[in-house]
Design an enzyme around this catalytic site. Sequence first.
Site, PDB file in Angstrom:
ATOM      1  N   GLY A 179       8.705   0.317 -68.383  1.00 42.12           N
ATOM      2  CA  GLY A 179       7.432  -0.352 -68.607  1.00 42.12           C
ATOM      3  C   GLY A 179       7.512  -1.704 -69.280  1.00 42.12           C
ATOM      4  O   GLY A 179       6.479  -2.350 -69.492  1.00 42.12           O
ATOM      5  N   ASN A 218       7.232   1.451 -61.026  1.00 39.86           N
ATOM      6  CA  ASN A 218       5.868   1.934 -61.221  1.00 39.86           C
ATOM      7  C   ASN A 218       5.014   0.899 -61.940  1.00 39.86           C
ATOM      8  O   ASN A 218       4.103   0.313 -61.372  1.00 39.86           O
ATOM      9  CB  ASN A 218       5.893   3.253 -61.994  1.00 39.86           C
ATOM     10  CG  ASN A 218       4.537   3.910 -62.120  1.00 39.86           C
ATOM     11  OD1 ASN A 218       4.396   4.998 -62.654  1.00 39.86           O
ATOM     12  ND2 ASN A 218       3.476   3.300 -61.623  1.00 39.86           N
ATOM     13  N   ALA A 273      13.501   1.705 -63.689  1.00 41.70           N
ATOM     14  CA  ALA A 273      12.964   1.211 -64.963  1.00 41.70           C
ATOM     15  C   ALA A 273      13.363  -0.227 -65.253  1.00 41.70           C
ATOM     16  O   ALA A 273      14.529  -0.602 -65.138  1.00 41.70           O
ATOM     17  CB  ALA A 273      13.374   2.092 -66.139  1.00 41.70           C
ATOM     18  N   LYS A 291      13.695  14.354 -60.375  1.00 39.98           N
ATOM     19  CA  LYS A 291      14.100  13.148 -61.094  1.00 39.98           C
ATOM     20  C   LYS A 291      14.229  13.555 -62.556  1.00 39.98           C
ATOM     21  O   LYS A 291      13.231  13.855 -63.221  1.00 39.98           O
ATOM     22  CB  LYS A 291      13.074  12.032 -60.933  1.00 39.98           C
ATOM     23  CG  LYS A 291      13.505  10.747 -61.622  1.00 39.98           C
ATOM     24  CD  LYS A 291      12.370   9.742 -61.723  1.00 39.98           C
ATOM     25  CE  LYS A 291      12.765   8.619 -62.650  1.00 39.98           C
ATOM     26  NZ  LYS A 291      11.613   7.802 -63.070  1.00 39.98           N
TER      27      LYS A 291
END
Length: 243
Positions: free
Chosen positions: A159, A207, A185, A98
């Site tokens: 994030g 994530n 993302a 990645k």
Amino acid sequence: MKKDKILIDGKKFDSRLIMGTSLYPNIDVLNKSIEISECEIVTISMRRFNSTKKNFFFDQLLKKKITFLPNTAGCFTKKEAILTAELARESLNTNWIKLELISDEEMLLPDPIELFKTSEELIKKKFKIFAYCSDDPILCKRLEDIGCEVVMPLISPIGSGLGIRNEHNLEIIRSMCKGLIFVDAGIGSPSDACRIMELGFDGVLLNSSVARSHDPINMAEAMSLAVKSGRKSFLSGAIKKTK
């Protein structure tokens, strides 16, 4: 849906969800989150990789037949990324990488120039590139054209949890690119993941939205269900809106 497998580099997978492995409160929560999500591919940062650490989650995940997708998180230059990719191939015995090349330390936005040049170089070295990029339709198409295995545009900064900020761009990307397109993302809630899949994207990588939630295990299951629901909706063909 059981027959709706996704083919990546000649390998078939049932799940269209890729999970990250950072920011979890502990290893136990990480493992339980991955298990309940039913994902079959997880990312691993080579800059944090330590295969010698006792009780390292790497060994636990191997028993579950998880496929590892090493990443170049934290790299700013082509030189750094190529070195990291080669270390990943040597350590994990995989050609998958990645590719992340960031332009700043605050928002971690991808650097399109370094990304493209590095992708060209790594493809020559027989790497299978999962390219983390901006939601620029032309860039996504160019990355696909040079041979990236999967193109992975963001929907908002890493994030941030801001979700989809420019759905029109995503629609253009999906119409222009005929290969595998995952969103990477910006996912904040399961509804974001569901909507991405309804737009016809091939999968979702996330994530923070799971790892930083109040209940990562429960959220992991919610994300898994959202991806499945969005995919099923896309395949079913939703009715057109009317006034």
